[in-house]
Design an enzyme around this catalytic site. Structure first.
Site, short mmCIF file in Angstrom:
data_model
loop_
_atom_site.label_atom_id
_atom_site.label_comp_id
_atom_site.label_asym_id
_atom_site.label_seq_id
_atom_site.Cartn_x
_atom_site.Cartn_y
_atom_site.Cartn_z
N ASP A 41 0.66 -1.48 -0.07
CA ASP A 41 0.48 -0.08 0.24
C ASP A 41 0.91 0.81 -0.21
OD1 ASP A 41 -2.44 1.28 0.12
OD2 ASP A 41 -1.81 1.83 2.47
N ASP A 88 -0.20 5.12 1.11
CA ASP A 88 -0.89 5.77 2.00
C ASP A 88 -0.84 5.02 3.22
OD1 ASP A 88 -0.84 7.63 0.21
OD2 ASP A 88 -2.93 8.11 -0.19
N ASP A 99 -1.73 -0.91 5.78
CA ASP A 99 -2.11 -0.15 7.64
C ASP A 99 -3.47 -0.53 7.22
OD1 ASP A 99 -2.86 2.08 5.66
OD2 ASP A 99 -2.71 3.14 6.96
#
Length: 370
Positions: free
Chosen positions: A9, A11, A130
């Site tokens: 990922d 961000d 996240d």
């Protein structure tokens, strides 16, 4: 060889993610602690393909114009590239969550090319992100999830520390590439089981029923830094020949299997080893072709309870199944010193030949095969 992938990922994983904001300016661009050094180490020490997978809500719409996204994104990518962190591909989904697009994580619509089982090993691949959707993406791909900053029992690792992620992935990479072999050879004369780990600590568990032979095999494990287990049951009531020969044949086969395609190995090894008045010179080549040059004579019929005529036969049998070229030259007056020096020199030469060059996965031959 099928490729393993890290689906990473963006961000909140590589760069920080402001609450309820898009990263639409250079001022908002900031990296997570230790992420650059960690990704550099992963790229250098493992063979995972790095693939970026990110949802960018409404990218290209008035709410998130593309010209506000590109400068920060390109700055990030250029910085990573300059640090030796090269992404194989970058996949960006531009839809909003309410659109439920098949391309939006955790769906796999952007990633169908990686579903080819002939090219990619998804079972041993990982997602890193996240959000819980990153773990769900791992499930949908048949991979494993690493979750940053949150807890989820589905993830194989939950942490906020990129160094911990790095160590975990390096360990996984080493386990995946472990060079091991298990050989079971059973005949009417012997029953032999061997377990070999090329990248070991020199541990040995040897039981052949021939004490001095056990001692010599322990030298191979110790000085080649291989972990070696040998359990041999043979017709010792007849003589030692079948047990020694079949153990050598099984051991050579174990080395051949553990070396696999031999990518990245030095291939050649040599060692000159003194032991008091004795001197043994051993040179070998895991060439794929068996050959033995033997320049040695022994004056005693046995050393310990092992016939000296079987020393030649051991190395000939090993060469035949390991498919290696062996040159052995022995000088000295003490028979025990001569043969022990030879097994130690052989082990040191093996250690040199099977060692891998860091970052090299080429087959060490202009033929392209060994």
């Amino acid at each position: 060889m099928k490729k393993r992938i890290l689906f990473i990922d963006r961000d909140g994983t590589i760069i920080t993610e402001p609450p309820d904001e898009q990263i639409d300016s250079l001022e908002k661009l900031a990296f997570l602690p230790k992420v650059i050094t960690s990704l550099h180490k992963i790229a250098k020490e493992t063979d995972f393909l790095l693939v970026m997978v990110t949802n960018q809500d409404g990218l290209g719409t008035p709410s998130f114009p593309e010209h506000t996204f590109i400068p920060a994104h390109e700055k990030m990518m250029n910085l990573l590239t300059n640090e030796g962190i090269n992404f194989y591909k970058v996949h960006i989904d531009r839809t909003f969550e309410h659109e439920k697009a098949p391309t939006r994580k955790p769906h796999t619509g952007m990633l169908t090319e990686y579903l080819d089982e002939t090219k990619y090993d998804l079972k041993n691949s990982f997602t890193i992100g996240d959000r819980l959707t990153d773990v769900t993406l791992a499930e949908n791909l048949g991979a494993k999830g690493i979750l940053i900053g949150k807890k989820d029992e589905r993830a194989v690792l939950c942490t906020s520390d990129w160094e911990e992620i790095t160590q975990f992935l390096i360990q996984q990479d080493r386990r995946h590439k472990a060079r091991t072999a298990q050989v079971h050879r059973k005949t009417n004369e012997t029953d032999i089981t061997i377990h070999l780990e090329l990248d070991g600590q020199g541990k040995a568990d040897i039981q052949t029923g021939i004490g001095f032979f056990d001692h010599l095999l322990e030298q191979i494990a110790k000085h080649a830094r291989c972990n070696l287990t040998i359990k041999a049951i043979g017709d010792l009531h007849i003589d030692e020949h079948h047990t020694i020969e079949d153990t050598a044949l099984a051991l050579g086969e174990a080395f051949r299997k553990a070396l696999g395609e031999k990518r990245g190995i030095f291939r050649y090894g040599h060692f000159t080893l003194p032991m008091d008045e004795a001197l043994s010179v051993v040179a070998l080549d895991f060439s794929g072709r068996p050959y033995l040059v033997w320049n040695a004579t022994f004056q005693r019929e046995k050393v310990g309870n092992m016939p000296t005529e079987m020393f030649f036969h051991f190395f000939k049998s090993f060469s035949d199944t390991a498919l290696c070229n062996l040159n052995i030259h022995i000088a000295g007056s003490n028979e025990h010193h001569k043969i022990e020096a030879t097994f130690k020199a052989f082990a040191k030469a093996v250690r040199m030949a099977i060692a891998k060059e860091v970052g090299n996965e080429e087959i060490p031959s202009t033929k392209g095969v060994l």
